[in-house]
Design an enzyme around this catalytic site. Structure first.
Site, PDB file in Angstrom:
ATOM      1  N   GLU A 239      -0.622   4.794  -0.486  1.00 42.38           N
ATOM      2  CA  GLU A 239      -1.432   5.998  -0.738  1.00 42.38           C
ATOM      3  C   GLU A 239      -0.584   7.240  -0.529  1.00 42.38           C
ATOM      4  OE1 GLU A 239      -5.085   5.920   1.480  1.00 42.38           O
ATOM      5  OE2 GLU A 239      -5.777   4.170   0.362  1.00 42.38           O
TER       6      GLU A 239
ATOM      7  N   LYS B 197      -1.088   0.644 -25.303  1.00 41.81           N
ATOM      8  CA  LYS B 197      -1.413   0.552 -26.739  1.00 41.81           C
ATOM      9  C   LYS B 197      -0.110   0.628 -27.537  1.00 41.81           C
ATOM     10  CE  LYS B 197      -6.134   2.332 -26.291  1.00 41.81           C
ATOM     11  NZ  LYS B 197      -6.305   3.037 -25.019  1.00 41.81           N
TER      12      LYS B 197
ATOM     13  N   THR C 153      -2.995   6.132 -22.197  1.00 43.80           N
ATOM     14  CA  THR C 153      -2.837   4.800 -21.628  1.00 43.80           C
ATOM     15  C   THR C 153      -1.383   4.403 -21.880  1.00 43.80           C
ATOM     16  OG1 THR C 153      -3.565   3.859 -23.716  1.00 43.80           O
ATOM     17  CG2 THR C 153      -5.218   4.053 -21.990  1.00 43.80           C
TER      18      THR C 153
ATOM     19  N   TYR D 244       0.853  -1.199   0.000  1.00 45.35           N
ATOM     20  CA  TYR D 244       0.000   0.000   0.000  1.00 45.35           C
ATOM     21  C   TYR D 244       0.880   1.238   0.000  1.00 45.35           C
ATOM     22  CZ  TYR D 244      -4.996  -0.520   0.030  1.00 45.35           C
ATOM     23  OH  TYR D 244      -6.273  -0.690  -0.375  1.00 45.35           O
TER      24      TYR D 244
ATOM     25  N   ASP E  37      -5.985  13.830 -25.504  1.00 47.99           N
ATOM     26  CA  ASP E  37      -5.936  12.418 -25.102  1.00 47.99           C
ATOM     27  C   ASP E  37      -5.131  11.688 -26.178  1.00 47.99           C
ATOM     28  OD1 ASP E  37      -6.436   9.722 -24.776  1.00 47.99           O
ATOM     29  OD2 ASP E  37      -8.551   9.982 -24.240  1.00 47.99           O
TER      30      ASP E  37
HETATM   31  N1  DSN Z   1     -11.656   1.080 -26.325  1.00 45.54           N
HETATM   32  C1  DSN Z   1     -10.272   1.410 -26.560  1.00 45.54           C
HETATM   33  C2  DSN Z   1      -9.961   1.242 -27.999  1.00 45.54           C
HETATM   34  O1  DSN Z   1     -10.075   0.116 -28.406  1.00 45.54           O
HETATM   35  O2  DSN Z   1      -9.636   2.165 -28.713  1.00 45.54           O
HETATM   36  C3  DSN Z   1     -10.043   2.699 -26.045  1.00 45.54           C
HETATM   37  O3  DSN Z   1     -10.534   2.770 -24.763  1.00 45.54           O
END
Ligand code: DSN
Length: 404
Positions: free
Chosen positions: A47, A220, A217, A45, A191
Site C-alpha cells: 500500500e 486490449k 486498460t 503487500y 478513455d
Molecule cells: N466491455 C469491454 C468491451 O468489451 O469493450 C469494455 O469494458
C-alpha cells in the site's frame, strides 16, 4: 488430489486454441507477461507509492512500480502516470472522484452510440452518482457529431466531457473535443481503453497532449495483463494518486504492475507497430468483405481495430448470431447499433475486432476466409450438418495459428 482449477485452465487453453476470437476487447498476452502475472510478486503487500509505502520489504517492489510508471510515461508521452488501478472501470472512477462532486454534470457518449457503461449509463455508478448528459453519433452517417457535443456543452455547462468509446469504428478527434472543453471551461477526460495500442503505435491520434486525464486498460490492443492505468497532466497527479490509494484501493497488484511494465516496453517497439498496422489492415479487409457480401457496417467502415455489423437485413439478431457462431468455434459479441430498436440483451448487431487473430499471425487472406465462414454460417443457421462441417474446418484452421 487432482487440482480441479488447473484442469479447467487446461480446458480453457484448449478452447482458446481451437477458437477464432473476434471479440474486439480481447487479446493474447505474451509468455513473459504470463510469467509476471503468475509470479511471487502476488505475495507482497505494498500500500502506498514508491518510497512512500505502509509496509516493510518494498525495496524491489518500488523499483518495479517506478519502472512501470516510467515505461508508461515513455510509451504515451505522459506527464504523470498511475499504474495501480485494477481495471479500466476503477481507473474511470478515480478520474471522476479526483476532481468532481456528486451530482456534477458530465457529457459522455451514450452506450448505444458506442460509449461505455462507465461513461454515464444509468445502471452504472457513473450514471447514479453524476448527472450525465449523453451525446450520440449522427443518425445520418453514424460518425461522432462534434457539433452536437459543442451544443450540449454550451447548453449544460458540464464540469467534464468524457471522450472515448468501446464500440466505435472511426477515428476520434480528441483535439476537436478538447477545443470544445476549453471553450466551455470544463475538463476533458479521454478513455482510450480500446485504442491504447493504436495510440502507442502512433496509428491513432493521441488523446494525451489534449486531455486533462486519460484512462486505459492494458489488456486490449495494448496486449498486456488485465488491468488499468491513468495518465494525467502534472498538476492533477497528486490528486489522482490520492484518489486511487487510499481513496479507492488498498494494496496494489504488484504482479500485474510488473506485467504492465513489460507491455508498455513492448509497445515501444517496431514489432508492436507492425502488429498494430496488421490489426488495422485485417479490420479493413474484413469489414470490406462483409460489405461486398451485403452486410451493413455501422458508420460505413472502420479506421481502427473493430467494426459493428447491423444484422437487421439478415434475419438474425445479435444474440442469435453470437450463439450460432460460438457453436462453430467463432467468438464475437452481440452489440447494440446506434439508435437500436432492440434491447441491449438481444441487440441488432455484432461487434468484430481483429487484435486477437492478428496476435495469432492471421493476415488478410485468413480474414477473408473467416468472413466467408461467418456468412455461410449465418446463411445456413438451421442446417446442423453444415454447421458441424464448418466447425471441423475451423478447428483444423486454428491448428496453423498456435497461441503459445
Ligand atoms: N466491455 C469491454 C468491451 O468489451 O469493450 C469494455 O469494458
Amino acid at each position: 488430489m487432482k487440482n480441479h482449477i488447473l484442469e479447467l485452465i487446461n480446458q480453457e487453453k484448449e478452447r482458446e486454441e481451437k477458437t477464432i476470437n473476434l471479440i474486439a476487447s480481447e487479446n493474447y498476452t505474451s509468455k513473459d507477461i504470463l510469467k509476471a502475472t503468475g509470479s511471487i510478486l502476488t505475495n507482497k503487500y505494498a500500500e502506498g507509492y514508491p518510497a512512500k509505502r505502509y509496509y516493510a520489504g518494498c525495496e524491489i517492489i518500488d523499483k518495479i512500480e517506478q519502472f512501470s510508471i516510467e515505461q508508461a510515461k515513455k510509451t504515451f508521452c505522459a506527464a504523470h502516470v498511475n499504474v495501480q488501478p485494477h481495471s479500466g472501470s476503477s481507473a474511470n472512477i478515480a478520474v471522476y472522484f479526483s476532481n468532481l462532486k456528486n451530482g456534477d454534470t458530465i457529457l459522455g457518449m451514450s452506450l448505444s452510440s458506442g460509449g461505455h457503461l462507465t461513461h454515464g449509463h444509468k445502471v452504472n455508478f457513473s450514471g447514479k452518482i453524476f448527472n450525465f448528459i449523453p451525446y450520440n453519433v449522427s443518425p445520418e452517417n453514424e460518425h461522432l457529431d462534434y457539433n452536437e457535443i459543442r451544443i450540449l456543452a454550451e447548453q449544460h455547462k458540464p464540469k467534464m466531457i468524457v471522450a472515448g468509446a468501446s464500440a466505435y469504428s472511426k477515428i476520434i478527434d480528441f483535439a476537436q473535443i478538447s477545443k470544445i472543453a476549453k471553450d466551455n471551461k470544463c475538463l476533458l477526460f479521454s478513455d482510450m481503453a480500446h485504442i491504447a495500442g493504436l495510440v502507442a503505435a502512433k496509428l491513432h491520434p493521441s488523446p494525451i497532449p489534449v486531455s486533462d486525464f486519460v484512462s486505459s486498460t492494458t489488456h486490449k490492443t495494448l496486449r498486456g495483463p488485465r488491468g488499468g492505468f491513468i495518465c494525467c497532466k502534472a498538476e492533477y497527479g497528486k490528486n489522482i494518486d490520492k484518489t486511487v490509494m487510499p481513496g479507492l484501493q488498498g494494496g496494489p497488484l504488484m504482479h500485474i504492475i510488473a506485467a504492465k511494465a513489460i507491455a508498455f516496453q513492448n509497445a515501444q517497439t517496431k514489432k508492436f507497430k507492425d502488429y498494430i498496422d496488421q490489426v488495422l489492415k485485417n479490420a479493413k479487409i474484413m469489414s470490406k468483405t462483409f460489405q461486398d457480401l451485403g452486410y451493413r457496417i455501422v458508420s460505413g467502415g472502420t479506421d481502427n481495430h473493430l467494426f459493428l455489423i447491423d444484422l437487421r437485413n439478415k434475419n438474425i439478431s445479435g444474440k442469435q448470431a453470437e450463439e450460432l457462431l460460438e457453436q462453430c468455434n467463432i467468438n464475437v459479441n452481440r452489440n447494440t447499433i446506434p439508435f437500436d430498436p432492440a434491447s441491449p440483451n438481444n441487440p441488432s448487431g455484432i461487434r468484430i475486432g481483429t487484435p486477437a487473430i492478428t496476435t495469432r499471425k492471421m493476415t488478410e487472406n485468413d480474414c477473408i476466409t473467416i468472413v466467408h465462414w461467418i456468412n455461410e454460417i449465418i446463411n445456413n443457421k438451421t442446417n446442423e450438418n453444415f454447421l458441424k462441417k464448418v466447425k471441423a474446418k475451423i478447428e483444423e484452421f486454428c491448428k496453423k495459428f498456435s497461441i503459445y
